[in-house]
Design a protein around this motif. Structure first.
Motif, PDB file in Angstrom:
ATOM      1  N   GLN A 195     -33.240  -2.506 -19.811  1.00 12.91           N
ATOM      2  CA  GLN A 195     -32.181  -3.433 -20.499  1.00 12.91           C
ATOM      3  C   GLN A 195     -32.947  -3.710 -21.756  1.00 12.91           C
ATOM      4  O   GLN A 195     -34.312  -4.105 -21.836  1.00 12.91           O
ATOM      5  N   SER A 223     -24.343  -5.998 -22.159  1.00  9.91           N
ATOM      6  CA  SER A 223     -25.620  -5.524 -21.940  1.00  9.91           C
ATOM      7  C   SER A 223     -25.835  -4.355 -23.037  1.00  9.91           C
ATOM      8  O   SER A 223     -25.055  -3.733 -23.391  1.00  9.91           O
ATOM      9  N   VAL A 241     -27.212  -9.142 -27.037  1.00 11.39           N
ATOM     10  CA  VAL A 241     -26.560  -9.441 -25.712  1.00 11.39           C
ATOM     11  C   VAL A 241     -25.990 -10.772 -25.807  1.00 11.39           C
ATOM     12  O   VAL A 241     -26.622 -11.961 -26.353  1.00 11.39           O
TER      13      VAL A 241
END
Lengths: 223, 1120
Positions: free
Chosen positions: B219, B205, B146
């Motif tokens: 996540q 993300s 990310v």
């Protein structure tokens, strides 16, 4: 199932010392019965765990010995109420094949066991009913038709008699095996049902096999 | 301390263990004997915990490796164990990819190539595995983090190169999907797929998502993506594949500890394996030396060797473990063993041993604890724990014993296969409309869906469904009307006739059908009411015997089976007569549920009748019931043609006296002379195969006794609601464990190959079906097969045989008197023939999808690998139509949409079976979905008719007119079916919450929502609010909103509307107005810019409704 010779021999000896003689077939039937009880006891809870080693004395002899009582006239119609593992009805039937015997118990698995066993013993005039006594005694084919009601249950006489009296033919008699608290029970019963005749006898000619505390109680309508 | 920790501790106290641990540091090769069962795994676990090296274990067979792996997972935790199963490519050569195997292998290789410490479990085959060079995995891997800048396009290219296959939607391992700024990928080594979202060239993300719902889960910061194949030829650039191959050993660090379980056997098997795979003499020598190469490679590592008892040199450490004595399923024996142990101890040890009893799961533990306390079995150090160890052991040196449940009961131990759900299409996806599909519109009838069309309303764009009718007439359906359109599906996918617009034909057909459906609904309601009022028998609660029967089941209950058992027992214990249908494929365990129900009935003093359609089925059930109940004094008998007249008479007599508890029979059971002493439960198998007269007789029972019906024909779950209460349904859809997918191949006729596949089946003692659906030529085919496979005995079965002849053939085949059955389509579906595991279907191109599916389902009903072959003529001779069907069949090899569609066909048939044959005709007219919808409504209506009038609901529908774009732009969501699906779900929403959910899903799956779509979402909300408030019409035009109240709500009946009106007027008095014809309505000035106006309207409507007042009414468009 095949009967074990050792059991057959043991049975012969024990019955002889209780002054009863078994035919070859009867010894075989008892041996099969014995083996079946041992094989099924943990599943069907037929006798208490500690009695497993005393089946012969506590159950077979003690039941069979009753056959000497004169209430069992030839071809008498008998019902064993609360027969459990078949005691005393089935040993009685084995030593007295002439009796017409009904074994009654409300526990389904006990009656399933008995039915299965009986099919191996090849006895006729013997049936097993899985019902509560309160229900069965109201069915027409069972009302007032038994010469003898036998019962080894621990129930008090004053509770037992009202429960089974509808089974009894007019001349019928209730036969129960009792231990020490007997006299008090008889007093209670007579207080509640005054017209009854109650007769107590020792177990006859038992030899050393059977507890001498046990007594046979016969209860019948008026004298 | 947890039980596993304690077991490890007992183990580590043994002198042998200490000796082993010290020797392992000193000697290059250490050998060990006297390890038994799970003790071997305990040893491995102990070794792994006390060393810092990588540990790798090789044994002879895959099955052993799986057992050790499972043991270790419980001893060490699954993250410390990796498994390298044998590839299915090598020994089968069918080009079939087993995804579970691939997943395990790739995960292991990945884990090894990053140097993660774990214990690797594998079998001999891994030593020969032809794998890419270890460097390959580390060089090719892609790391995505990310916040990092990455070129989107080149990442996509790289991922494809790693072996990801591009799909419309990611659902399975090895797939990827690209939409807008999103990449979905599903690496084999991951439990869930990942969604990588880009913002320009930056990774915004990374999140895991659920493949079924496609919604995000959590996540993550960074992922490493490895190649998704181990196929060398396609990956190793340029270099020839034969030399490049590396075995698993090359992936291990130099200081790794190798554990070889019976190395002599391993090498022997390797030699055989290589000898077998190539008949060429010279090559053989070469390969033999390959085994030497492997042996040499092994010598490069430190080794621990397990040898059989008595083997090897004097330095061997003997652990002296033994197998526990067998208890033969008898508690008594266990009790005796424990009593003895308590007194004498284990091999002279003073303290009684630590005894562990391992059960499969917590409920087993509880059950066992109950039994032990019932039976008063006590032992000082007895632990009953939920561990699924594969084989118990007695280990005197550690003073510890492990017993296992499955050994105690003498049951087959089951493997815990990774439970990958190959979920087919969801019901939602089945409703997916594809261009060219038949659809049915409630008002206009059957047409063809021609896709979504943008049309302008007041110069603003909306999307509509375009439906074509007869003579090319077209209807455009606005999306808010979409609930009036259903996909048309019917039996065998038959093509319906298109309706003609403007004719009365459709309306008439519809009305006629609706009337009939109402009749059915009335029937259902009647049965329901009757059942509710009829007093039945309440069976007694479970006894010890019941439990004993249930645990003696040699397989593990599947979750569905467990549920079914529970539901049936609950029904039985209830005084209301049971009427439950259990629906599940053959071999999924319906019969076991029936056995348990029957036993329960018998234990409650009742008799049971099991009614089956055929003699053979009766015979099979009879055997199953007998076998399962063998340990109980229950009388099971059979009444069918297989019994002589005299036997039948005897059984009939015993039924009357109650001497027979369970009778299994054909329609013979329905004859007049049959009388039961006390029938309590009727079990009917495959009810639809009984004739009308028999069914009438069945109805007699239905009201008084409990009825359990079994069927293998799938019944649509959607019917469940309509039937609710009239008949209860349970579905058994989980296949038993250890069931392998059927390997399916489509091939042109090739006699040599056919011989091969039949011989393979013969060699393992199995049987083969050969389906040829032409009676005329079946004998010729039989002759051909017998010439091909002269070794086999062959039987022929077809519909022109008499019933008796057919029966004989089937019984003899079931009894394995023949190895091959050549047959038309009449192979009975309910029969259980676990020994038949190869099916060959001649001229598969002539058979329908559902037929093929059902036929294929006749095999693969045991743990054995099953094979299905569809024989077709050469491709060039096939018609366009057959080709199309074959393409669908191809999907069979995966459990994919092909089989789902076939299932659908079967379900429609199942619905017909359940509701009566004439219903199939109506289903054909309306299509199944509409049919079901109407049935559901009819049932509801009839139920409501019984409600007092006051509670009946007023239903209104709100029309919304607007002057802005509201749709899903193609640039945002390119897949047509997905768009239709979202539209459909939006029209089906009943509350704000649902709309918000869909909005969240859109954002998650496709990225930020564009203006036209946001408008669409508000448009749906405004419509919902309209219904709630009672507006018939809302029109949004330029800078004004005008709304009219529905006449129905203004009428006095609508009670709570009156209550609301007061507060509404108080809230916004200035907007109330009477329009023409004195219609009450609202007029509101609104901003004229497109972006905010619809939100403005929605907010206004929200402010109108008194807070917290509304029980939300469902929007419900009347169908007719």
């Amino acid at each position: 199932m095949i009967a074990e010779q050792k059991k057959i021999d043991q049975l012969r000896t024990a019955f002889t010392s209780a002054r009863m003689v078994l035919s070859e077939n009867q010894a075989l039937q008892f041996a099969l019965y014995w083996q079946a009880v041992l094989a099924w006891n943990s599943k069907a809870k037929l006798v208490s765990k500690s009695d497993e080693n005393r089946l012969l004395e506590r159950h077979f002899i003690e039941s069979a010995i009753l056959s000497k009582n004169e209430v069992f006239h030839p071809h008498a119609n008998v019902i064993d109420v609360g027969t459990g593992g078949g005691f005393p009805g089935l040993p009685l039937k084995i030593v007295r094949p002439d009796l017409r015997m009904t074994l009654l118990d409300s526990k389904r698995w006990k009656t399933l066991f008995l039915r299965d066993l009986i099919s191996q013993l090849k006895l006729s005039d013997l049936r097993v009913e899985n019902e509560r006594a309160e229900v069965l005694k109201k069915q027409s084919e069972h009302i007032a038709c038994y010469d003898v009601v036998v019962c080894r249950a621990v129930m008090q006489l004053n509770a037992l008699y009202p429960l089974v009296k509808e089974f009894l033919a007019p001349t019928g008699v209730l036969l129960s095996l009792k231990g020490s608290t007997l006299s008090r029970e008889i007093i209670e019963l007579k207080k509640e049902a005054p017209g009854l005749s109650v007769e107590v006898t020792e177990l006859q000619e038992t030899g050393s096999m059977v507890s001498d505390k046990l007594k046979i109680v016969l209860v019948r309508a008026g004298s | 301390m947890k039980p596993v920790e304690r077991i490890l501790q007992h183990f580590s106290t043994a002198a042998q263990t200490r000796e082993l641990l010290s020797k392992i540091h000193e000697e290059r090769v250490v050998s060990v004997k006297g390890t038994f069962g799970t003790l071997r795994s305990v040893l491995l676990a102990c070794l792994f915990e006390s060393q810092s090296q990588q540990v790798t274990y090789f044994c002879l067979k895959k099955e052993e490796a799986e057992e050790v792996k499972e043991d270790l997972e419980q001893l060490l935790g699954s993250d410390k164990v990796t498994y390298f199963p044998e590839s299915l490519f090598s020994d089968q050569g069918f080009g079939h990819v087993n995804h579970n195997v691939l997943k395990e292998r790739l995960s292991t290789l990945e884990s090894l190539s990053v140097g993660k410490r774990s214990i690797v479990v594998s079998d001999a085959s891994a030593l020969l595995a032809d794998l890419p060079d270890p460097g390959y995995y580390s060089v090719k891997k892609i790391v995505v983090t990310v916040g990092e800048s990455l070129d989107f396009e080149s990442l996509v290219v790289d991922l494809v190169e790693l072996g990801f296959v591009r799909e419309q939607r990611v659902e399975h391992h090895g797939e990827m999907c690209v939409r807008g700024g999103l990449i979905d990928i599903f690496p084999y080594s991951s439990e869930y797929p990942y969604r990588i979202e880009f913002w320009d060239d930056e990774v915004e993300s990374i999140r895991l998502f659920e493949p079924d719902s496609q919604r995000s889960l959590e996540q993550v910061e960074s992922i490493a993506i490895f190649p998704q194949e181990e196929d060398l030829s396609s990956n190793v650039d340029g270099s020839s594949s034969s030399a490049a191959g590396a075995s698993l050993l090359k992936y291990l660090p130099d200081n790794a500890l190798l554990v070889l379980d019976e190395p002599d056997l391993i090498f022997k098997s390797l030699r055989e394996r290589l000898g077998e795979s190539d008949g060429n003499e010279d090559a053989n020598e070469d390969l033999q030396s390959n085994v030497l190469v492997v042996q040499k490679a092994l010598q490069g590592f430190q080794q621990l060797i397990f040898v059989a008892l008595g083997g090897r040199a004097s330095g061997t450490i003997d652990f002296g473990a033994k197998a526990p004595v067998s208890f033969g399923g008898k508690l008594k024996n266990l009790r005796l063993a424990l009593e003895k142990l308590a007194v004498t101890g284990l091999n002279g040890q003073v303290a009684p041993p630590h005894v562990y009893y391992s059960c499969d799961n917590e409920s087993q533990v509880e059950r066992l604890e109950n039994i032990f306390s019932d039976e008063e079995i006590v032992f000082p150090c007895l632990n009953i724990t939920a561990l699924n160890f594969h084989k118990g052991f007695v280990f005197p040196a550690g003073n510890v014993i492990v017993y296992t449940d499955h050994e105690f009961y003498g049951r087959a131990r089951r493997l815990r296969l990774p439970q990958k759900r190959f979920k087919g299409l969801t019901p939602r996806e089945l409703k997916h409309l594809n261009v060219g599909d038949y659809v049915v519109h409630v008002d206009f009838g059957v047409g063809i869906f021609r896709g979504l069309k943008k049309i302008s309303v007041h110069s603003h764009e909306r999307e509509c469904l375009q439906i074509e009718y007869r003579d090319r007439d077209t209807v455009y359906v606005r999306i808010e009307r979409m609930d009036r359109v259903n996909k048309y599906s019917s039996k065998n996918g038959a093509s319906p006739n298109l309706s003609k617009l403007g004719s009365l034909e459709w309306r008439k057909a519809k009305d006629r059908t609706k009337k009939k459906i109402k009749d059915i609904a009335r029937d259902l309601i009647r049965i329901y009411a009757k059942r509710k009022s009829e007093p039945g028998f309440a069976f007694s609660e479970d006894t010890l015997w019941q439990r004993e029967l249930e645990v003696s089941f040699p397989f593990e209950d599947t979750p569905d089976q467990m549920t079914a058992t529970v539901e049936v027992k609950k029904d039985m214990e209830n005084a209301k007569p049971m009427d439950r249908l259990i629906c599940g494929d053959v071999g999924f365990g319906k019969t076991e549920v029936a056995v348990r129900a029957a036993f329960k009935a018998v234990l409650s003093g009742k008799q049971v009748a099991v009614l089956v359609p055929t003699t053979i089925l009766a015979y099979q059930h009879f055997n199953t019931f007998r076998e399962r109940l063998a340990n109980f004094p229950v009388q099971v008998e059979m009444l069918s043609r297989f019994r002589t007249k005299a036997e039948q008479r005897e059984i009939v007599g015993k039924l009357k006296t109650g001497e027979v508890d369970i009778v299994i029979g054909t329609h013979r059971l329905l004859s007049k002379d049959i009388e039961f002493k006390d029938l309590g439960l009727l079990i009917v198998d495959e009810e639809h195969r009984f004739g009308v007269t028999h069914k009438e007789k069945l109805k007699r029972f239905r009201v008084t006794v409990d009825v359990l019906t079994l069927t293998a024909t799938p019944i649509p779950r959607t019917l469940q609601f309509s039937l609710l209460g009239a008949r209860d349904m349970t579905h058994i859809t989980t296949p038993p464990r250890n069931r392998l997918p059927i390997i399916t191949e489509i091939l042109p006729f090739n006699s040599q190959y056919i011989r091969e596949v039949i011989m393979r089946e013969l060699d393992r003692g199995g049987q083969t079906f050969f389906v040829h659906n032409r009676v005329r030529s079946i004998n010729r085919v039989a002759k051909m097969v017998s010439e091909l496979v002269p070794e086999a005995d062959i039987a022929v079965a077809h519909g022109q045989l008499s019933e008796k002849e057919l029966e004989t053939v089937m019984v003899e085949f079931v009894n394995k008197q023949y190895q091959i059955l050549i047959s038309t389509l009449i192979i009975e579906s309910g029969l259980d023939m676990p020994n038949v595991n190869t099916i060959i279907m001649n001229r598969a191109d002539k058979l329908g999808l559902a037929q093929l599916y059902q036929l294929r389902g006749r095999v693969g009903r045991s743990h054995r690998r099953a094979y299905a072959y569809f024989i077709i003529p050469p491709i060039e001779r096939l018609t366009e139509d057959s080709l199309k069907r074959l393409r669908a069949i191809e999907e069979f090899s995966e459990i994919g949409s092909g089989s789902q569609l076939a299932m659908r066909d079967l379900e429609i048939r199942g619905a017909g079976n359940l509701l009566g044959a004439e219903q199939t005709g109506f289903i054909d007219t309306l299509g199944f979905d509409l049919y079901n919808k109407i049935l559901e409504e009819a049932v509801l209506e009839l139920k409501e008719e019984q409600l007092p009038e006051k509670e009946q609901k007023v239903m209104i529908e709100t029309q919304v007119e607007m002057d802005f774009d509201a749709f899903l732009p193609e640039s945002y969501l390119s897949s047509g079916p997905d768009r239709v699906d979202i539209y459909r779900r939006l029209t089906d929403t009943h509350q704000f919450f649902d709309v918000d959910e869909i909005e969240a899903e859109l954002r998650d799956r496709f990225g930020r929502v564009p203006q036209a779509t946001e408008n669409l979402l508000y448009f749906v909300k405004v419509r919902l609010q309209g219904v709630q408030i009672g507006l018939a019409q809302i029109s949004i035009d330029h800078d004004e909103m005008v709304a009219l109240f529905a006449q129905e709500v203004l009428d006095a009946q609508a009670e709570h509307f009156k209550e609301w009106l007061g507060s509404m007027v108080a809230n916004a008095a200035h907007t109330f107005e009477f329009f023409q014809d004195k219609q009450l309505g609202l007029r509101l000035p609104i901003p004229s810019d497109e972006t905010g106006k619809v939100k403005f309207v929605s907010d206004f409507l929200t402010s109108l409704i008194p807070e917290g007042s509304a029980k939300r009414e469902k929007i419900k468009g009347e169908v007719f």
